[in-house]
Design a protein around this motif. Structure first.
Motif, PDB file in Angstrom:
ATOM      1  N   GLY A  78       0.832  -1.202   0.000  1.00  0.00           N
ATOM      2  CA  GLY A  78       0.000   0.000   0.000  1.00  0.00           C
ATOM      3  C   GLY A  78       0.864   1.248   0.000  1.00  0.00           C
ATOM      4  N   TRP A  79       1.904   1.231   0.832  1.00  0.00           N
ATOM      5  CA  TRP A  79       2.833   2.373   0.852  1.00  0.00           C
ATOM      6  C   TRP A  79       3.583   2.485  -0.468  1.00  0.00           C
ATOM      7  CZ3 TRP A  79       8.183   2.709   0.360  1.00  0.00           C
ATOM      8  CH2 TRP A  79       8.739   3.977   0.636  1.00  0.00           C
ATOM      9  N   ASP A  80       4.069   1.351  -0.991  1.00  0.00           N
ATOM     10  CA  ASP A  80       4.779   1.373  -2.270  1.00  0.00           C
ATOM     11  C   ASP A  80       3.934   2.053  -3.348  1.00  0.00           C
ATOM     12  OD1 ASP A  80       6.948  -0.137  -1.222  1.00  0.00           O
ATOM     13  OD2 ASP A  80       5.989  -2.035  -1.769  1.00  0.00           O
ATOM     14  N   LEU A  81       2.669   1.663  -3.421  1.00  0.00           N
ATOM     15  CA  LEU A  81       1.789   2.242  -4.442  1.00  0.00           C
ATOM     16  C   LEU A  81       1.476   3.698  -4.145  1.00  0.00           C
ATOM     17  CD1 LEU A  81      -0.669  -0.743  -5.005  1.00  0.00           C
ATOM     18  CD2 LEU A  81       0.992   0.173  -6.654  1.00  0.00           C
ATOM     19  N   ALA A  82       1.341   4.033  -2.876  1.00  0.00           N
ATOM     20  CA  ALA A  82       1.035   5.418  -2.511  1.00  0.00           C
ATOM     21  C   ALA A  82       2.143   6.357  -2.969  1.00  0.00           C
ATOM     22  CB  ALA A  82       0.817   5.528  -1.006  1.00  0.00           C
ATOM     23  N   VAL A  83       3.393   6.067  -2.599  1.00  0.00           N
ATOM     24  CA  VAL A  83       4.469   6.991  -2.966  1.00  0.00           C
ATOM     25  C   VAL A  83       4.742   6.967  -4.461  1.00  0.00           C
ATOM     26  CG1 VAL A  83       5.539   6.987  -0.683  1.00  0.00           C
ATOM     27  CG2 VAL A  83       6.260   5.277  -2.357  1.00  0.00           C
ATOM     28  N   ALA A  84       4.464   5.833  -5.108  1.00  0.00           N
ATOM     29  CA  ALA A  84       4.683   5.745  -6.553  1.00  0.00           C
ATOM     30  C   ALA A  84       3.663   6.552  -7.343  1.00  0.00           C
ATOM     31  CB  ALA A  84       4.650   4.297  -7.008  1.00  0.00           C
ATOM     32  N   THR A  85       2.515   6.844  -6.732  1.00  0.00           N
ATOM     33  CA  THR A  85       1.447   7.567  -7.438  1.00  0.00           C
ATOM     34  C   THR A  85       1.140   8.922  -6.796  1.00  0.00           C
ATOM     35  OG1 THR A  85      -0.229   6.365  -6.143  1.00  0.00           O
ATOM     36  CG2 THR A  85       0.389   5.440  -8.290  1.00  0.00           C
ATOM     37  N   GLY A  86       2.023   9.400  -5.933  1.00  0.00           N
ATOM     38  CA  GLY A  86       1.855  10.727  -5.344  1.00  0.00           C
ATOM     39  C   GLY A  86       0.802  10.804  -4.265  1.00  0.00           C
TER      40      GLY A  86
END
Length: 199
Positions: free
Chosen positions: A131-139
């Motif tokens: 969830g964090w990986d996707l969050a920072v990858a998509t702003g």
């Protein structure tokens, strides 16, 4: 701390991030070096709602109806994000029941099983770490309450050495001992809490 009481919140946290991921994000890089956003979304869905669901039932993923093989492109399906939200909620409900945490189970359906609490922790980590990986990858920003952060840290700390041995986590990233607990969990799991998507 009983992880089963946190599974619904962990699922909701990941679902909030996934719902905001769009097709324009799919080719973007993520903190997972070998995965784009699109690949990571598919990995998260497969690990949680296919393998995680089967593990909670103590069955092989291949033995459940309407299951798909690893590598399936969930994002090609109409309404994929809302479908994930519904299926993730079902997985969280399953893992909220005491029986899911009893005995042994497997994420892969192969011959090797492990204690169910160990596998339940993997499902929790999939939701929160990816969830964090996707969050920072998509702003986006992953919002994690103190109880979830503490549970994740405890679980990651207990499995980090083994996970690194098998290549599940990357090398530990040094994080200050005064950093937020979630950031320390990220470091143990081989993630740099300061990672940002390229401009």
């Amino acid at each position: 701390m009983e992880l089963r009481s946190l599974m619904v919140r962990a699922s909701d946290t990941a679902v909030d991030i996934v719902r905001a991921v769009g097709p324009d994000d799919f080719d973007a890089p993520t903190p997972c070096p070998a995965m784009t956003v699109g690949a990571l979304v598919n990995h998260l869905i497969f690990q949680t709602v296919v393998r995680g669901y089967a593990a909670g039932l103590k069955q092989s993923p291949q033995d459940l109806p309407d299951q798909v093989a690893e590598g399936h492109d969930f994002t090609a399906e109409p309404g994929w994000a809302e479908a994930y939200a519904a299926r993730s909620a079902a997985v969280a409900a399953l893992w909220s029941e005491p029986r899911a945490w009893q005995g042994e189970t497997s994420m892969t359906g192969g011959g090797r099983t492990m204690p169910a609490p160990f596998i339940g922790g993997i499902v929790l980590g999939e939701w929160l770490l990816h969830g964090w990986d996707l969050a920072v990858a998509t702003g986006q920003t992953l919002h994690l309450d103190d109880e979830l952060a503490a549970a994740l840290y405890e679980d990651v700390a207990g499995r980090a050495d083994m996970a690194r041995k098998y290549g599940v986590y990357g090398p530990e990233v040094a994080v200050a001992p005064t950093a937020p607990l979630f950031h320390r969990a990220l470091g143990l799991a081989g993630r740099d809490p300061s990672w940002r998507r390229p401009l």
